[in-house]
Design an enzyme around this catalytic site. Structure first.
Site, PDB file in Angstrom:
ATOM      1  N   TYR A   1      42.066  32.903  44.425  1.00 28.99           N
ATOM      2  CA  TYR A   1      41.706  34.199  43.839  1.00 28.99           C
ATOM      3  C   TYR A   1      41.526  34.139  42.325  1.00 28.99           C
ATOM      4  CZ  TYR A   1      46.909  35.133  43.649  1.00 28.99           C
ATOM      5  OH  TYR A   1      48.263  35.099  43.462  1.00 28.99           O
ATOM      6  N   GLU A   2      40.949  35.220  41.800  1.00 26.72           N
ATOM      7  CA  GLU A   2      40.538  35.321  40.387  1.00 26.72           C
ATOM      8  C   GLU A   2      39.545  34.221  40.007  1.00 26.72           C
ATOM      9  OE1 GLU A   2      41.194  37.997  39.355  1.00 26.72           O
ATOM     10  OE2 GLU A   2      42.971  38.568  40.482  1.00 26.72           O
ATOM     11  N   GLY A   3      38.662  33.881  40.938  1.00 28.62           N
ATOM     12  CA  GLY A   3      37.692  32.821  40.726  1.00 28.62           C
ATOM     13  C   GLY A   3      38.255  31.504  41.207  1.00 28.62           C
TER      14      GLY A   3
ATOM     15  N   MET B   1      42.287  45.823  40.491  1.00 32.52           N
ATOM     16  CA  MET B   1      40.958  45.343  40.147  1.00 32.52           C
ATOM     17  C   MET B   1      40.147  45.257  41.433  1.00 32.52           C
ATOM     18  SD  MET B   1      40.031  41.939  37.924  1.00 32.52           S
ATOM     19  CE  MET B   1      41.237  40.957  38.811  1.00 32.52           C
TER      20      MET B   1
ATOM     21  N   ARG C   1      43.280  35.286  34.958  1.00 34.80           N
ATOM     22  CA  ARG C   1      43.165  33.847  35.224  1.00 34.80           C
ATOM     23  C   ARG C   1      44.304  33.073  34.557  1.00 34.80           C
ATOM     24  NH1 ARG C   1      36.508  33.219  35.009  1.00 34.80           N
ATOM     25  NH2 ARG C   1      36.225  33.801  37.202  1.00 34.80           N
TER      26      ARG C   1
END
Length: 591
Positions: free
Chosen positions: A449-451, A173, A313
């Site tokens: 990571y991932e927000g 990604m 997430r």
């Protein structure tokens, strides 16, 4: 540790999969038997579920766990544009592909087994507990599969999904750029349509991406990059982003690999942890010939990417469970082996294993209760996702509301557990040779990571609380209060959450909501996790999971009597507002 430390393939302490607690969570929290009553998930019968959980646990212990320590010590290395992993990684990944673990929940029409997402979570839990850094490779591939399954054309699916599903190819990604971190709308990578020649209908991709997990390696035959970029006339901001498939090697019409695409790994980041996971700086189109194919509609790439992001997430929240379980096992092993001091108050003054000392017991019991509670929350969320797949829109939206809780509280909890593991080791925990520090270092990336977890909390209070006019969240808390009437502290926490949610929706300013969002997200997650632990304890009391008959009542009681009351104390932070945060100017705050 001797001079051969970098060559050992043995884990620092024995690793054993938490099979019984996983099966309990899958049965009780995910409700796998109910899922198996549907036509789509009919294969998820009890025997199949047990075979998968036990089988992947044995595989993880035998293949991934022995590489965890060497991966941390030697890490991934970039040599002449090629990423090298320590000895054993290629063989372990090949075995993973051969045994079909990558295909558990993928669509059957592309070679997958079509089983519930719940079971895919279990595969990743076991692999990640054994080796968090290595597990990031299949974790990102699962997200790429889902993005293409939901948004790719039939042609793209036929071209890429079969080998992504099998694991022969891996996926990535690509969002972040040097100037565009969480603000994805600021990205500058470009995509120019190609109108002539053999690549007509495709796009020339150009730009640089950073923090690309497993962006380059040699374990899979091809790497399928999902890349966000802008078309020439795209609107500004996030509304002008498109998603593209950019393979490392071009794929010919017959499915065989062609020449290498115009992309390369420029460098690897030197990180605090997860050293065996190559975090790449990727450059696309240095020679103007990087070819990509559009996924979904033009300028709708962010929507497609968030399909992948939502999956990721949950799986990052899963990493909190993973690192918690691994740190717990190591701390438990050390506490039973380390002999020091007599038990306080004991007439026998002989030294005892430190597991006999009250404060060590406190830390171990807290680690165990938090790990089990985070696991219960994870599988409850996975079960809601599976019900959404079956067409239950209410469950789907409840799952969406749970995602920020799983990601944020799950990963914060993983750090707390890993930190307690270091503490139990004492000074030896601060020494790298014991391995306790690795879990703490590895865990630290998960809230980022991932927000980031702040973004997760903001998502909860700015978007998810508004679902159905607040009805989805309110119904979740009402279920907790109804099911747990015999647990007054848990009911009170759920009621606090309901009151805060109403204040945030109806009264609070945006700044006030965001100022209290992290505390509120934590409170919400603990309320749901406590509820799910109560359901587990009831099932065990009724005869389910006899292997847990002694432990589950105690870990549940600890969570309810210690974690829940202390979490209620965050109500003041959740409702305190933003006034104090801005009482000082930026210059005054920095002085």
């Amino acid at each position: 540790m001797g001079s051969n430390a970098k060559r050992t393939r043995q884990p620092v302490t024995p690793f054993a999969p938490a099979t019984q607690d996983q099966l309990l969570a899958i049965r009780v929290n995910a409700g796998i038997a109910e899922l198996a009553q549907s036509e789509r998930f009919a294969a998820a019968e009890e025997d199949m579920v047990e075979a998968i959980v036990e089988g992947v646990g044995q595989f993880a212990a035998g293949e991934f766990a022995p590489l965890n320590r060497i991966g941390d010590l030697e890490g991934a290395v970039l040599e002449n544009g090629v990423v090298r992993l320590p000895a054993g990684f290629a063989e372990a990944y090949a075995s993973y592909v051969e045994q079909g673990w990558n295909a558990i929940a993928s669509p059957m029409e592309f070679g997958g087994q079509g089983l519930p997402f719940t079971l895919a979570c279990n595969v990743l839990e076991n692999l990640g507990t054994a080796n968090m850094a290595f597990n990031l490779l299949p974790m990102l591939s699962v997200g790429a599969i889902e993005a293409l399954e939901h948004h790719g054309s039939a042609a793209l699916q036929a071209k890429y999904l079969p080998k992504l599903v099998s694991g022969e190819w891996s996926g990535t990604m690509n969002l972040t750029e040097p100037q565009a971190g969480s603000d994805v709308g600021a990205l500058r990578a470009t995509a120019v349509p190609i109108t002539e020649g053999e690549h007509a209908g495709s796009y020339r991709i150009a730009g640089q991406k950073i923090y690309i997990t497993w962006g380059e390696h040699e374990l899979a035959g091809n790497i399928i990059h999902l890349v966000l970029a802008r078309l020439p006339d795209a609107p500004e901001g996030s509304a002008g982003i498109s998603l593209f498939v950019v393979p490392k090697y071009h794929v010919k019409a017959d499915g065989s690999l062609g020449p290498r695409n115009d992309l390369r790994c420029v460098s690897l980041e030197h990180k605090l942890g997860i050293n065996a996971s190559p975090t790449c700086v990727m450059s696309y189109g240095d020679n103007g010939e990087c070819i990509g194919e559009l996924v979904g509609a033009e300028n709708r790439g962010l929507m497609a990417m968030f399909t992948m992001m939502n999956n990721a997430r949950i799986n990052v929240g899963n990493q909190g469970v993973q690192i918690g379980e691994r740190a717990l096992q190591q701390a438990m092993h050390y506490a039973r082996e380390r002999v020091q001091s007599a038990r306080a108050g004991s007439p026998d003054r002989a030294p005892v294993a430190i597991i006999e000392h009250p404060d060590v017991r406190r830390m171990l019991l807290r680690m165990k209760a938090l790990t089990e509670a985070a696991r219960a929350l994870l599988y409850y969320t996975a079960g809601q996702v599976d019900r959404g797949t079956l067409g239950n829109d209410t469950a789907k939206r409840r799952g969406d509301v749970l995602v920020p809780m799983v990601k944020a509280w799950g990963t914060d909890t993983g750090i707390e557990i890993a930190g307690l593991g270091v503490q139990i080791h004492g000074g030896m925990g601060f020494i790298e040779e014991t391995g306790a520090a690795q879990h703490y270092r590895d865990a630290r990336i998960a809230p980022i990571y991932e927000g980031t977890n702040g973004i997760q909390a903001a998502d909860l209070v700015t978007r998810k609380l508004g679902y159905d006019g607040g009805g989805i969240y309110a119904a979740l808390m009402a279920d907790i209060a109804r099911d747990c009437v015999e647990e007054p502290a848990l009911v009170a926490l759920a009621q606090d959450c309901t009151a805060i949610a109403e204040w945030m929706r109806d009264t609070a300013s945006l700044d006030d909501r965001l100022a209290g969002s992290v505390a509120f997200c934590t409170m919400s997650a603990v309320a749901v996790a406590g509820w799910q632990m109560v359901l587990q304890a009831r099932a065990v009391a009724a005869g389910s999971a006899p292997a847990l008959a002694a432990t589950k009542p105690v870990t549940t009681r600890y969570f309810l009597d210690h974690v829940v009351p202390e979490t209620r104390g965050q109500k003041a932070a959740a409702t305190g507002g933003a006034r104090l945060l801005y009482a000082l100017s930026a210059e005054q705050l920095a002085s």
